[in-house]
Structures are given as C-alpha cells and as structure tokens.
Design an enzyme around this catalytic site. Sequence first.
Site, PDB file in Angstrom:
ATOM      1  N   THR A  56      41.209  33.521  44.594  1.00  0.00           N
ATOM      2  CA  THR A  56      41.061  33.107  42.520  1.00  0.00           C
ATOM      3  C   THR A  56      41.262  32.016  43.656  1.00  0.00           C
ATOM      4  OG1 THR A  56      42.998  32.149  41.523  1.00  0.00           O
ATOM      5  CG2 THR A  56      43.611  33.556  42.761  1.00  0.00           C
ATOM      6  N   ASP A  57      40.703  30.946  42.774  1.00  0.00           N
ATOM      7  CA  ASP A  57      41.220  29.793  42.418  1.00  0.00           C
ATOM      8  C   ASP A  57      42.429  28.841  42.519  1.00  0.00           C
ATOM      9  OD1 ASP A  57      41.811  29.440  39.859  1.00  0.00           O
ATOM     10  OD2 ASP A  57      40.234  27.626  39.662  1.00  0.00           O
ATOM     11  N   GLU A  58      43.341  29.904  42.177  1.00  0.00           N
ATOM     12  CA  GLU A  58      44.703  28.658  41.488  1.00  0.00           C
ATOM     13  C   GLU A  58      45.237  29.169  43.522  1.00  0.00           C
ATOM     14  OE1 GLU A  58      47.109  30.810  38.688  1.00  0.00           O
ATOM     15  OE2 GLU A  58      45.302  31.420  37.602  1.00  0.00           O
ATOM     16  N   TYR A 107      52.219  34.306  41.776  1.00  0.00           N
ATOM     17  CA  TYR A 107      51.206  34.917  41.402  1.00  0.00           C
ATOM     18  C   TYR A 107      49.915  34.604  42.761  1.00  0.00           C
ATOM     19  CZ  TYR A 107      46.493  35.767  40.087  1.00  0.00           C
ATOM     20  OH  TYR A 107      44.877  35.516  39.968  1.00  0.00           O
ATOM     21  N   LYS A 156      48.556  36.168  46.078  1.00  0.00           N
ATOM     22  CA  LYS A 156      47.209  36.284  46.145  1.00  0.00           C
ATOM     23  C   LYS A 156      46.749  35.339  47.445  1.00  0.00           C
ATOM     24  CE  LYS A 156      44.153  37.403  43.750  1.00  0.00           C
ATOM     25  NZ  LYS A 156      43.838  39.117  43.723  1.00  0.00           N
TER      26      LYS A 156
HETATM   27  N1  LIG Z   1      41.264  36.489  35.112  1.00  0.00           N
HETATM   28  C1  LIG Z   1      40.914  36.209  35.890  1.00  0.00           C
HETATM   29  O1  LIG Z   1      40.418  34.492  35.236  1.00  0.00           O
HETATM   30  C2  LIG Z   1      40.523  35.604  37.111  1.00  0.00           C
HETATM   31  C3  LIG Z   1      39.881  34.552  38.028  1.00  0.00           C
HETATM   32  C4  LIG Z   1      39.898  34.871  39.729  1.00  0.00           C
HETATM   33  C5  LIG Z   1      40.210  35.982  40.238  1.00  0.00           C
HETATM   34  N2  LIG Z   1      41.022  36.635  39.266  1.00  0.00           N
HETATM   35  C6  LIG Z   1      41.214  38.404  39.674  1.00  0.00           C
HETATM   36  O2  LIG Z   1      40.624  39.438  39.253  1.00  0.00           O
HETATM   37  C7  LIG Z   1      41.081  40.542  39.640  1.00  0.00           C
HETATM   38  C8  LIG Z   1      41.148  40.908  37.688  1.00  0.00           C
HETATM   39  O3  LIG Z   1      41.557  40.125  37.388  1.00  0.00           O
HETATM   40  P1  LIG Z   1      41.782  40.957  36.151  1.00  0.00           P
HETATM   41  O4  LIG Z   1      42.162  39.721  35.031  1.00  0.00           O
HETATM   42  O5  LIG Z   1      41.031  42.133  35.350  1.00  0.00           O
HETATM   43  O6  LIG Z   1      43.370  41.639  35.953  1.00  0.00           O
HETATM   44  P2  LIG Z   1      44.062  42.294  34.855  1.00  0.00           P
HETATM   45  O7  LIG Z   1      45.492  42.079  35.109  1.00  0.00           O
HETATM   46  O8  LIG Z   1      43.602  42.551  33.755  1.00  0.00           O
HETATM   47  O9  LIG Z   1      43.787  43.485  35.813  1.00  0.00           O
HETATM   48  C9  LIG Z   1      44.148  44.674  36.518  1.00  0.00           C
HETATM   49  C10 LIG Z   1      44.503  45.547  36.751  1.00  0.00           C
HETATM   50  O10 LIG Z   1      44.870  46.168  38.344  1.00  0.00           O
HETATM   51  C11 LIG Z   1      45.301  47.619  38.376  1.00  0.00           C
HETATM   52  N3  LIG Z   1      46.153  47.368  39.350  1.00  0.00           N
HETATM   53  C12 LIG Z   1      47.465  46.614  39.341  1.00  0.00           C
HETATM   54  N4  LIG Z   1      48.868  47.475  39.868  1.00  0.00           N
HETATM   55  C13 LIG Z   1      47.631  47.987  41.041  1.00  0.00           C
HETATM   56  C14 LIG Z   1      48.247  48.703  41.610  1.00  0.00           C
HETATM   57  N5  LIG Z   1      49.081  49.096  42.348  1.00  0.00           N
HETATM   58  N6  LIG Z   1      47.119  50.318  42.189  1.00  0.00           N
HETATM   59  C15 LIG Z   1      46.416  49.948  41.853  1.00  0.00           C
HETATM   60  N7  LIG Z   1      45.671  49.178  40.368  1.00  0.00           N
HETATM   61  C16 LIG Z   1      46.711  48.549  40.190  1.00  0.00           C
HETATM   62  C17 LIG Z   1      46.137  47.089  36.443  1.00  0.00           C
HETATM   63  O11 LIG Z   1      46.045  48.391  36.132  1.00  0.00           O
HETATM   64  C18 LIG Z   1      44.896  46.379  35.307  1.00  0.00           C
HETATM   65  O12 LIG Z   1      44.076  47.849  35.469  1.00  0.00           O
HETATM   66  C19 LIG Z   1      42.637  39.819  40.233  1.00  0.00           C
HETATM   67  O13 LIG Z   1      42.356  40.087  41.572  1.00  0.00           O
HETATM   68  C20 LIG Z   1      42.886  38.442  40.039  1.00  0.00           C
HETATM   69  O14 LIG Z   1      43.802  38.111  40.883  1.00  0.00           O
HETATM   70  C21 LIG Z   1      40.803  37.109  38.035  1.00  0.00           C
END
Ligand SMILES: NC(=O)c1ccc[n+]([C@@H]2O[C@H](COP(=O)([O-])OP(=O)(O)OC[C@H]3O[C@@H](n4cnc5c(N)ncnc54)[C@H](O)[C@@H]3O)[C@@H](O)[C@H]2O)c1
Length: 333
Positions: free
Chosen positions: A125-127, A149, A153
């Site tokens: 992530t950009d964070e 968080y 990451k």
């Molecule tokens: N949302 C954003 O804006 C953003 C931006 C950059 C990167 N990301 C990264 O993208 C990824 C997805 O983000 P998101 O917003 O879809 O998150 P989300 O919270 O909507 O989804 C996360 C999913 O992971 C599953 N999960 C959690 N713990 C688990 C485990 N131990 N084993 C198996 N599954 C597990 C959850 O059930 C859920 O379905 C993350 O890694 C996040 O860091 C998100």
Amino acid sequence: MIRYLVTGGAGFIGSNYIHYLFDKYDNNVHVINLDKLTYAGNPDNLKDVENRPNYQFVKGDICDAALVDELVPRVDIIVNFAAESHVDRSIGDPDAFIKTDIYGAFVLLESARKHKIKKFIQISTDEVYGSILDGSFKETDTLEPSSPYSASKAGADRLAFSYYVTYKTPVIITRCSNNFGMFQYPEKLISLFVTNALENKQLPVYGDGKNIRDWIFVLDHCDAIDFLITNGTLGQVYNIGGGNEKTNIDITRLILQKLDKPASLITWVTDRPGHDRRYSLDTNKLTALGWKPQYDFDSALTKTINWYKDNTLWWSKIKTGEFLDYYKKHYKL
Ligand SMILES: NC(=O)c1ccc[n+]([C@@H]2O[C@H](COP(=O)([O-])OP(=O)(O)OC[C@H]3O[C@@H](n4cnc5c(N)ncnc54)[C@H](O)[C@@H]3O)[C@@H](O)[C@H]2O)c1
C-alpha cells in the site's frame, strides 16, 4: 490456463479482482479464493461466480501453513490481498494486523518458495511511505509507516522483497493508493459516506477535513495488477495511483452534491491519532511501461454511487449489529 491463488478474495479489492479475471479471461483462468471471512469478507461479493467450474472458494486462514501448503502446489500465481486493512481498527486492536499482515504473508512466501511458484504478487500500500507534504513518493524512498496497519504492511512488503533477494522467489510488490468502488465495506471514507448519505445519516469528517489522499477506481487497480503480472520485473516495487489527489472534505461535498443531500449532514469529529496529512505517489515507473488508468475520477465516483444506490440490500445487511456498535463507539455519535 493460468491458475491463481487469490487470498482475501471475499474482501473489497480481492472480489473485484476475481470479477475482473473472469470478465477478461473467462474460462482461461482457474481461481482458488482463500479467505478467512473476517468481518470484512463477504460471500455475497462473489455470488455470481460461485458456481463457475473454474472457481473454488476455500474458507481458511493464510496463517494456516498446512492448508496453504495444500493449495499452493495447485496454482501458478499467488496474489496476496488478505489483510486486516482498516487503519482505525489497527489503532485500537493491532494484534490481528501483525498476525495476518506479517505472519500470514510469511506463511504464503514460505510455501511459494517450497513449491517454486511462478509468480507472487504482494499487494502492499502507499501507506508504507507515511505522509508527504510536498512532492510525491518514488519506489526507492524510505518507508516511514505511522500506524500499526501501515507498519504491518511495510513488514510484509520488505519480507516479500527479502524472499526475492535471498531465495529468488519470483516476487512483485505493488503499492497502490486509496481505492473506491463496488463491494467496499462501508467503513471506509467513500463507501461509508455514500451509504450514510443515502440513509440521511451524519457524515463524520476527521479533524479539519484537509487530509489528502490519491484516489483510484478499484477496477483500475485490478487492471494494473494484471498488467504487472505480465509486464513487471521480478523483485521490483511498483507504485499504482489514479492521479486524483483530493481532500476528504472535497470528496464529502462531492458525494453530497451528487446525491442531492444537504451540507448539514457533515459532522466534524476529533481527528484520529497519527492521521497522515497527505499521501502522494510518483507513478512514472509504472506508466513508463505503458499502463495508465482507464477511469476518470468523476465518472467512476458516479458509477460507484449508483452501485450503492442499486445495492441497498448488500450494505444494509452489513450496517447492523457489530458494525453499528463499533461505529457509534468509534465516532462517539
Ligand atoms: N482499500 C484500499 O484502498 C487499499 C489500497 C492499497 C492497498 N490495499 C491492500 O489491498 C488488500 C485488500 O484490501 P481491501 O480493501 O480489499 O481489504 P478488505 O478488508 O476489504 O478485505 C480483506 C479480506 O482479507 C480477508 N482476510 C483477513 N484476514 C485473513 C486471513 N488471516 N486469512 C485469509 N483471509 C483473510 C478478509 O476476510 C477479507 O475478505 C490489503 O492487503 C490492503 O492492504 C488496499
């Protein structure tokens, strides 16, 4: 036929990515979705694909090495989305973040190494860079994560890199900016505010509302991942951004305007501790390879708002019980 292990595929970006893969490759891909179904994982996100012969859902934890070791030999590519992903929750309860985001990534990387996976995409992530007031972060800049968080990451991001350097595990790391779109759990800025506005509820804006994020439509993020699987160089990090830097209050006003709701719904709440002021990415490394976002911000926001308008049942099922308890306690509303 490319075989994918998508982890966290029942969450927001993971489920959009699975839809993206089937829309683009139809029966020429096989997808195993490994998801623990935490509060953020939702089988409703994948109802329309669950009966496909080239899709398999496995309910399980990425920290479960025996289960992961069973699945990895059956795939070519791992795309690791699974994470605890909400900064606010990481402040109150960091434990699960360390377990899933760092240890879970380690379990996947170990299995990938053992079974000689063809490609491992770590969704970072950009964070991880922390806040920047002027200019934009390049992939080579120092990481200064400031929440449990983003620190967890960053740990996984660097662990994935170390597997490339040490074991030649074919890793690519992506650092994307803030996503918005369909199936986003309604605790993040855009999904929460759109659904609150539709319910004529308050929109809780932190601090002075001037925190800046770069926004990208989720299908552009999915497309960039797909592009990098083919065109990215192993061992490299790629920033992915939409080029849409906006303050939280500007987004809030835009949502209200598009929904024709009054500004009186805006409610100022105490800022969260360590709230990063601005995130900004330099995406030249990715665009130089020939990728650019397809969606402009304004029309993607309208598309997103329309989706939440048309799918009231999807989010009203979520916004009850545990969600409301957490929400009221967190925002003191
Ligand atoms: N949302 C954003 O804006 C953003 C931006 C950059 C990167 N990301 C990264 O993208 C990824 C997805 O983000 P998101 O917003 O879809 O998150 P989300 O919270 O909507 O989804 C996360 C999913 O992971 C599953 N999960 C959690 N713990 C688990 C485990 N131990 N084993 C198996 N599954 C597990 C959850 O059930 C859920 O379905 C993350 O890694 C996040 O860091 C998100």
